[in-house]
Design a protein around this motif. Sequence first.
Motif, PDB file in Angstrom:
ATOM      1  N   MET A   1      31.901 -20.092 -11.344  1.00 56.15           N
ATOM      2  CA  MET A   1      30.379 -19.588 -11.395  1.00 56.15           C
ATOM      3  C   MET A   1      30.207 -19.053 -12.943  1.00 56.15           C
ATOM      4  N   LYS A   2      28.839 -19.151 -13.261  1.00 54.96           N
ATOM      5  CA  LYS A   2      28.357 -18.599 -14.564  1.00 54.96           C
ATOM      6  C   LYS A   2      27.588 -17.445 -14.034  1.00 54.96           C
ATOM      7  N   THR A   3      27.479 -16.553 -15.275  1.00 59.27           N
ATOM      8  CA  THR A   3      26.719 -15.436 -15.120  1.00 59.27           C
ATOM      9  C   THR A   3      25.297 -15.312 -15.797  1.00 59.27           C
ATOM     10  N   MET A   4      24.301 -15.052 -15.268  1.00 54.85           N
ATOM     11  CA  MET A   4      22.944 -14.990 -15.784  1.00 54.85           C
ATOM     12  C   MET A   4      22.569 -13.453 -15.823  1.00 54.85           C
ATOM     13  N   ILE A   5      22.244 -12.977 -16.998  1.00 51.07           N
ATOM     14  CA  ILE A   5      21.692 -11.816 -16.993  1.00 51.07           C
ATOM     15  C   ILE A   5      20.140 -11.574 -17.128  1.00 51.07           C
ATOM     16  N   VAL A   6      19.539 -10.716 -16.331  1.00 48.52           N
ATOM     17  CA  VAL A   6      18.129 -10.589 -16.177  1.00 48.52           C
ATOM     18  C   VAL A   6      17.737  -9.357 -16.648  1.00 48.52           C
ATOM     19  N   GLY A   7      16.557  -9.505 -17.511  1.00 46.89           N
ATOM     20  CA  GLY A   7      15.977  -8.166 -18.186  1.00 46.89           C
ATOM     21  C   GLY A   7      14.678  -8.175 -17.090  1.00 46.89           C
ATOM     22  N   THR A   8      14.497  -6.812 -16.820  1.00 45.13           N
ATOM     23  CA  THR A   8      13.135  -6.476 -15.850  1.00 45.13           C
ATOM     24  C   THR A   8      12.151  -5.386 -16.592  1.00 45.13           C
ATOM     25  N   TYR A   9      11.363  -5.143 -15.494  1.00 46.03           N
ATOM     26  CA  TYR A   9      10.498  -4.048 -15.741  1.00 46.03           C
ATOM     27  C   TYR A   9      11.047  -2.810 -14.472  1.00 46.03           C
ATOM     28  N   THR A  10      11.196  -1.755 -14.770  1.00 39.71           N
ATOM     29  CA  THR A  10      11.520  -0.884 -13.499  1.00 39.71           C
ATOM     30  C   THR A  10      10.338   0.357 -13.369  1.00 39.71           C
ATOM     31  N   LYS A  11       9.316   0.309 -13.927  1.00 44.59           N
ATOM     32  CA  LYS A  11       8.258   0.894 -13.766  1.00 44.59           C
ATOM     33  C   LYS A  11       6.932   0.463 -13.783  1.00 44.59           C
ATOM     34  N   LYS A  12       5.896   1.362 -13.428  1.00 43.34           N
ATOM     35  CA  LYS A  12       4.303   0.634 -13.349  1.00 43.34           C
ATOM     36  C   LYS A  12       3.961   0.739 -14.744  1.00 43.34           C
ATOM     37  N   ASP A 331      11.979 -30.994 -11.770  1.00 42.85           N
ATOM     38  CA  ASP A 331      11.816 -31.084 -10.138  1.00 42.85           C
ATOM     39  C   ASP A 331      12.493 -29.815  -9.632  1.00 42.85           C
ATOM     40  N   GLN A 332      11.594 -29.133  -9.078  1.00 42.80           N
ATOM     41  CA  GLN A 332      11.857 -27.911  -8.187  1.00 42.80           C
ATOM     42  C   GLN A 332      12.987 -28.267  -7.067  1.00 42.80           C
ATOM     43  N   LYS A 333      14.258 -27.578  -7.172  1.00 42.02           N
ATOM     44  CA  LYS A 333      15.308 -27.962  -6.517  1.00 42.02           C
ATOM     45  C   LYS A 333      15.586 -27.043  -5.405  1.00 42.02           C
ATOM     46  N   ALA A 334      14.978 -25.837  -5.414  1.00 38.82           N
ATOM     47  CA  ALA A 334      15.384 -24.805  -4.328  1.00 38.82           C
ATOM     48  C   ALA A 334      14.404 -23.887  -4.117  1.00 38.82           C
ATOM     49  N   PRO A 335      13.751 -23.135  -3.149  1.00 38.77           N
ATOM     50  CA  PRO A 335      13.040 -22.242  -2.851  1.00 38.77           C
ATOM     51  C   PRO A 335      13.080 -21.024  -3.844  1.00 38.77           C
ATOM     52  N   PRO A 336      12.227 -20.391  -4.364  1.00 37.80           N
ATOM     53  CA  PRO A 336      12.210 -19.130  -5.337  1.00 37.80           C
ATOM     54  C   PRO A 336      13.164 -18.286  -4.760  1.00 37.80           C
ATOM     55  N   TYR A 337      13.939 -17.574  -5.784  1.00 34.57           N
ATOM     56  CA  TYR A 337      15.034 -16.637  -5.455  1.00 34.57           C
ATOM     57  C   TYR A 337      14.450 -15.412  -5.767  1.00 34.57           C
ATOM     58  N   GLU A 338      14.543 -14.115  -4.757  1.00 32.40           N
ATOM     59  CA  GLU A 338      14.017 -13.195  -4.938  1.00 32.40           C
ATOM     60  C   GLU A 338      14.812 -12.273  -5.915  1.00 32.40           C
ATOM     61  N   VAL A 339      14.062 -11.578  -7.025  1.00 31.22           N
ATOM     62  CA  VAL A 339      14.657 -10.762  -7.867  1.00 31.22           C
ATOM     63  C   VAL A 339      13.491  -9.921  -8.427  1.00 31.22           C
ATOM     64  N   LYS A 340      13.511  -8.651  -8.444  1.00 30.92           N
ATOM     65  CA  LYS A 340      12.748  -7.504  -8.647  1.00 30.92           C
ATOM     66  C   LYS A 340      12.117  -7.781  -9.928  1.00 30.92           C
ATOM     67  N   THR A 341      10.667  -8.055 -10.219  1.00 35.65           N
ATOM     68  CA  THR A 341      10.267  -8.119 -11.719  1.00 35.65           C
ATOM     69  C   THR A 341      10.816  -8.713 -12.683  1.00 35.65           C
ATOM     70  N   PRO A 342      11.486  -9.873 -12.586  1.00 36.98           N
ATOM     71  CA  PRO A 342      12.320 -10.192 -13.869  1.00 36.98           C
ATOM     72  C   PRO A 342      11.328 -10.996 -14.886  1.00 36.98           C
ATOM     73  N   VAL A 343      11.966 -10.637 -16.034  1.00 35.79           N
ATOM     74  CA  VAL A 343      10.909 -11.134 -17.412  1.00 35.79           C
ATOM     75  C   VAL A 343      11.744 -11.723 -18.534  1.00 35.79           C
ATOM     76  N   CYS A 344      13.069 -11.722 -18.361  1.00 33.99           N
ATOM     77  CA  CYS A 344      14.027 -12.421 -19.538  1.00 33.99           C
ATOM     78  C   CYS A 344      15.145 -12.821 -18.831  1.00 33.99           C
ATOM     79  N   LEU A 345      15.650 -13.876 -19.163  1.00 32.82           N
ATOM     80  CA  LEU A 345      16.849 -14.484 -18.671  1.00 32.82           C
ATOM     81  C   LEU A 345      17.651 -15.145 -19.740  1.00 32.82           C
ATOM     82  N   GLU A 346      19.018 -14.748 -19.658  1.00 31.10           N
ATOM     83  CA  GLU A 346      20.159 -15.120 -20.957  1.00 31.10           C
ATOM     84  C   GLU A 346      21.338 -15.420 -19.910  1.00 31.10           C
ATOM     85  N   PHE A 347      22.044 -16.626 -20.307  1.00 33.79           N
ATOM     86  CA  PHE A 347      23.398 -16.939 -19.814  1.00 33.79           C
ATOM     87  C   PHE A 347      24.302 -15.989 -20.716  1.00 33.79           C
ATOM     88  N   GLN A 348      25.236 -15.667 -20.107  1.00 31.62           N
ATOM     89  CA  GLN A 348      26.337 -14.810 -20.681  1.00 31.62           C
ATOM     90  C   GLN A 348      27.445 -15.945 -21.042  1.00 31.62           C
TER      91      GLN A 348
END
Length: 348
Positions: A1-12, A331-348
């Motif tokens: 398994m690989k790890t992906m780090i997700v940056g997010t927003y936490t407040k309005k 080509d989309q290969k899976a339904p969208p995966y639920e993650v709260k307010t994701p804005v940045c993706l980075e492989f570890q």
Amino acid sequence: MKTMIVGTYTKKEGHVDGQADGIIALKVDPQTGKIPSQHTVAQVVNPSFVKVSKNGKFLFAVSELGSGDAPSGYFYSFEILKNDSLKKISRLSTEGFAPAHIALDQTGKYAFVSNYMGGVVMVYAINENGSLKKQQRVDLEDPEKSHAHSVTISPDNSQAYIADLGNDKIWIYNFDAEKGILSPHDQVFEALESGSGPRHFTIAGNGKTAYSVNELNSTVSVFEILENGGLKVQQYISTLPEVFSGKNSTADIHLHPSGDFLYVSNRGHNSITAFKVDKNGMLSVLGHFSTQGETPRNFVLSPSGDWLYVANQDSNSIVLFKVDEATGNLDQKAPPYEVKTPVCLEFQ
């Protein structure tokens, strides 16, 4: 398994209803591209951009804060532990507000943080233990108007290109990798069309061509990189289909590892635009691919180039595409995966 780090927003905020708890780690199956699990690994306010160190031992993150939240934004460093949890090492001021981007030099010894508010770019030295030290503050012209959105370091580590959305300029600096200091290049800047809003910038592997995604007019600019590291605009090309007339702002830009394709995210049209890169670096549109969600912010290609993951900021999802490495199509290969307010993706 690989790890992906997700940056997010936490407040309005004015532009987003942040709902996450902090920095999230996802497990990713490199064979299928699917995401079997996630968990929050650090509770940081608005960690909207994250970056893994060159040696894979540390994670860097900004805390995107405004003047009503704190005296400044913050820049964090963490040690990455074996279970993907994070141990905080440093937290330093970014000396501006709304830090929006992190870049590393080619040696991994220096980090660059762009503050969207105030025209301030900070350079930090990264110590061997992952701790941070302020190295230099760079103040761009017209700080009230300036929106520094990213820094990109040339492959030979000799130049830094600062995308200034507010001033419609790519500022050009020489980088002294021994001292960790930026100094103005002879050309100083390359001006873009008025109202372009350059946001992110990327350089081809051969170091001869560069690309800017322009947030405000939904275009990509293609640049020739001159022998002295200067820039010259060669092409503007739209990221949108001709029939689209709604509001749109672009966000992220990445070259495929092969160098044959370029991808850009559209917020409003809610798509990824794929471009073919020809032998001289110029672009032609391959297609527009729906992200099946709202406000696709940043996205990432897997290290192999097989998969492309998109963070749909306003529909709390990450969508997975299979990349056709012969055609560049998605080509989309899976339904969208639920993650709260994701804005940045980075492989570890």
